[in-house]
Design an enzyme around this catalytic site. Structure first.
Site, PDB file in Angstrom:
ATOM      1  CB  CYS A  43      -1.013  -0.049   1.246  1.00 21.78           C
ATOM      2  SG  CYS A  43      -2.315   1.054   1.040  1.00 21.78           S
ATOM      3  CG  HIS A  79      -3.229  -3.171   3.760  1.00 16.06           C
ATOM      4  ND1 HIS A  79      -2.285  -2.683   4.349  1.00 16.06           N
ATOM      5  CD2 HIS A  79      -3.788  -2.137   3.245  1.00 16.06           C
ATOM      6  CE1 HIS A  79      -2.219  -1.088   4.393  1.00 16.06           C
ATOM      7  NE2 HIS A  79      -3.298  -0.915   3.557  1.00 16.06           N
ATOM      8  CD  GLU A 101      -0.263  -5.523   5.893  1.00 17.46           C
ATOM      9  OE1 GLU A 101      -0.878  -4.352   6.169  1.00 17.46           O
ATOM     10  OE2 GLU A 101      -0.159  -5.993   4.691  1.00 17.46           O
TER      11      GLU A 101
END
EC number: 4.3.3.6
Length: 188
Positions: A79, A170, A172
């Site tokens: 991002c 994202h 994660e």
């Protein structure tokens, strides 16, 4: 065991730390140039790219991160990390210039336009990747050296060039560590 740093100035630092662990590497927080020593790879997390760049300047991290990449060490930007790593940012903001493409900040809209989507990713043949887009950028004008790994609505949302990997979303924030595993196993 490979040691992967996470730029720990802003953003989803703890989530990246957990993802690095789940992918079988040793995470380390990076706040100062000396923290880059002994690292095998580096993650630039999501957050707010303008703020991250200002903090990187304050901590004298811009040139050391560029040097890290020029040494051939791998960097993964998610991002805001994608925005910072791009050669150019639409609108003329300063970037690190490490992947030969242009980033469009907030390309999919503001916070309220955040969304999740299944992506077919070139490097993952087993199943689509469930991506989380939050004020997500996208890439335009990639050079021929840039490999496009995924698109959404005809916009580039994941790419790779040499030792640089970027996603507009994202990874994660999911339970799917395939991007981190790819980064650690294939690029670092």
């Amino acid at each position: 065991m490979k040691k992967i740093g996470v730029l720990a100035l802003q953003g989803a630092v703890d989530e990246h730390i957990q993802m690095i662990k789940s992918a079988g590497a040793l995470p380390s927080k990076v706040k100062h140039p000396s923290d880059l020593n002994e690292l095998d790879g580096l993650v630039l997390p999501g957050g707010e790219s303008t703020t991250m760049r200002k903090i990187m300047k304050r901590y004298d991290l811009i040139e050391p991160v560029r040097a890290f990449a020029k040494e051939g060490k791998a960097i993964f930007g998610t991002c805001a990390g994608l925005v910072l790593l791009s050669k150019e940012i639409e609108g003329g903001e300063e970037s690190l210039g490490l992947i030969d493409t242009t980033a469009v900040r907030n390309g999919f809209g503001r916070q309220k336009e955040s969304f999740e989507a299944e992506l077919n990713v070139e490097i993952f043949s087993d199943a689509p990747f469930e991506a989380v887009f939050i004020r997500a950028p996208y890439l335009i004008e990639p050079s021929p050296e840039v490999s496009v790994l995924a698109t959404f609505e005809d916009k580039i949302v994941a790419a790779k060039e040499a030792n640089i990997l970027v996603t507009a979303f994202h990874p994660e924030l999911t339970n799917d560590n395939r991007f981190m595993r790819f980064f650690i196993e294939k690029m670092v």
